[in-house]
Design an enzyme around this catalytic site. Structure first.
Site, short mmCIF file in Angstrom:
data_model
loop_
_atom_site.label_atom_id
_atom_site.label_comp_id
_atom_site.label_asym_id
_atom_site.label_seq_id
_atom_site.Cartn_x
_atom_site.Cartn_y
_atom_site.Cartn_z
N GLU A 256 -2.82 1.87 4.05
CA GLU A 256 -3.97 1.26 4.71
C GLU A 256 -3.66 -0.02 4.75
O GLU A 256 -3.46 -0.93 3.82
CB GLU A 256 -5.33 1.51 3.74
N CYS A 290 -9.91 -6.77 5.91
CA CYS A 290 -8.92 -6.21 6.79
C CYS A 290 -9.64 -5.87 7.93
O CYS A 290 -9.03 -5.83 9.05
CB CYS A 290 -8.39 -5.05 6.16
#
Ligand code: NAD
Length: 495
Positions: A256, A290
């Protein structure tokens, strides 16, 4: 004596069911990003400590894999009880260690509980199949089994929830875990998680936490031969190395990584709503997310009004120390991140953009070298400017004009990343059509990109990662199938 969640004794790691200091005696200092005061000294783990953690995890895994679904579910529910009981102390830790605002720390803790709640359903969802066979008198059975030992490496920005979204599903599905949190947040990303599960009747060794820097123990975490899965959340540059190292052992790389998310605003959008969503998406947790809006891509017919309103909201948003519960924009995690953010802003202005507001450090009473950067809006930005083409990870809203929808889509897709994004449109159907054309793993219509729900697939395409978290996706990722066939009558081999 074991640490309690509210005290500040986090001087030991959690290995094989015990709290132990690092035999090396070396420690890492952890500071409060708002006050810059030293908070804790945690052990600086060595490669030997990591080896001991993997050995303990490997030894514990068979017993845990064979534990009943209700026992594994019970462990997750016990961890949830511990988190619920210490909710306020956990929020305080996220504020002081991670520089989280009260709002962000509260949402993060609630989301962690929800993520654990989802994981608690996994033991009962690990179902297999029964299938017919092309061979007479044969029976086919497919079982779902744990992968084995999972190496979990996590970042500092949402330390608790990003760690728990890997650890809870891993444990729930019968794996054992070695966890290395970020050295910026070793407590909320690591030692706290061990503390929450301490009373959960996990066999010793199912969960191990080593605190140390990526440069010292990262290679061993990524390349340990015992690890069957390396579950990494962090930057794309480190993730590429971690995936390559894991690949050499043929371990599964669950990655990720970073994002460069666009917030597209069409000419017919409700400007006030789009600005409000854009303000949240750019400035929540000071842009250190993010999923943050890295670029606002706005139709030129409404561009000036959008920029003006966004700059006004940026000036209004409560900014300062996160020890004031009203603050939304707090400190950047450390000096090097702050310097990079300021450099991105300066270089974007040097490249021809206009600084509408922000662009400087906000001084705090009694703090010598404040890490708070003012919410910043830049107009006249183009895709090649530093705040637009890099993941800036700060409270910066670069606004790029687009002449039409095709150009907006082209700008949004002009990046190697593909994590999240958003489209604000007056016509929802049109918004959905535009969303389909954006190359990301996640996209949100008439919202902003920062969304996470424990039952919805979370992850990106391209340089934003490999694989998905949450719901069925992580259940599949942390388990494997095993086909067993049973021949009930002697088989005719035709020999
Ligand atoms: P980072 O890559 O610097 O560090 C992440 C983790 O990797 C930390 O625990 C660190 O100690 C460790 N590490 C560092 N060097 C290592 C090495 N050589 N080998 C193994 N591990 C090593 O990232 P960060 O600064 O902590 O976090 C910010 C980044 O994370 C941003 O790029 C952000 O987009 C990304 N992120 C992604 C997601 C997502 O779900 N896609 C979520 C949060 C953050």
């Amino acid at each position: 004596m074991t640490p309690t969640i509210a005290d500040d004794d986090w001087s030991r790691m959690f290995l094989d069911g015990k709290w132990v200091p690092s035999p090396s005696g070396e420690t890492l200092a952890v500071a409060d990003p708002s006050t810059r005061d030293r908070l804790f000294d945690v052990p600086a783990a060595t490669e030997d400590d990591v080896n001991a953690a993997f050995e303990a995890a490997a030894a514990a895994q068979d017993e845990w894999a064979d534990a009943s679904p209700s026992r594994r579910q019970g462990a997750i529910l016990d961890g949830m009880d511990a988190l619920e009981e210490s909710f306020d102390d956990v929020v305080d830790l996220l504020i002081s260690e991670g520089g989280s605002s009260t709002a962000k720390a509260t949402i993060e803790t609630q989301n962690t509980l929800a993520t654990m709640g989802e994981a608690a359903t996994f033991p009962a969802r690990m179902k297999g199949e029964h299938a017919g066979s092309n061979i007479p008198n044969k029976e086919n059975i497919v079982e779902r089994r744990p992968e084995g030992v999972i190496s979990v490496i996590t970042p500092w920005n949402f330390p608790l929830v990003l760690t728990m979204r890997a650890v809870a599903p891993a444990i729930a599905t019968g794996n054992s875990v070695v966890l290395k949190p970020s050295s910026e947040t070793p407590v909320t990303g690591g030692l706290l998680v061990a503390k929450l599960f301490e009373e959960a009747a996990l066999p010793d060794g199912v969960l191990n936490v080593v605190t140390g820097s990526g440069s010292d123990i990262g290679d061993n975490m990524a390349g340990h031969p015992v690890a069957d899965v390396v579950a990494f959340t962090g930057s794309t540059s480190v993730g590429r190395e971690v995936a390559a190292t894991a690949g050499r052992n043929l371990a599964i790389a669950a990655m990720e990584l970073g994002g460069n998310n666009a917030h597209i605003v069409t000419a017919d959008a409700d400007i006030d709503e789009a600005v409000e969503a854009g303000t949240f998406g750019s400035f929540i947790h000071s842009g250190q997310v993010c999923l943050s809006i890295n670029r606002h891509v706005v139709h030129e017919d409404i561009y000036d009004e959008y920029v003006g309103k966004l700059a006004t909201r940026a000036e209004e948003i409560a900014t300062g120390s996160v020890h004031d519960p009203a603050t939304i924009v707090g400190p950047i995690i450390n000096e090097s991140q702050r310097e990079q953010i300021l450099r991105f802003i300066d270089d974007t202005v040097d490249a021809g953009a206009t600084l509408e507001t922000g662009g400087e450090v906000v001084s705090l009473n009694g703090v010598e070298d404040s890490l708070v950067v003012a919410p910043t809006v830049l107009s006249g930005v183009t895709s090649d400017m530093p705040t637009a083409c890099n993941e800036h990870f700060g409270p910066i809203a670069p606004v790029i004009p687009a002449g039409d929808v095709d150009e907006a889509v082209e700008i949004a897709n002009d990046t190697e990343y593909g994590l999240s994004g958003s489209v604000y449109a007056g016509d929802v159907g049109r918004g959905r059509e535009i969303a389909q054309r954006i190359d990301t793993g996640m996209i949100h219509v008439n919202d902003q990109p920062v969304n996470e729900e424990p039952h919805m697939p979370f992850g990106g395409v391209g340089a934003s990662g490999i694989g998905r978290y949450n719901g069925d996706e992580v259940l599949q990722e942390f388990t494997q199938t095993k086909w067993t066939s049973v021949q009930h009558e002697p088989r005719d081999y035709g020999l």
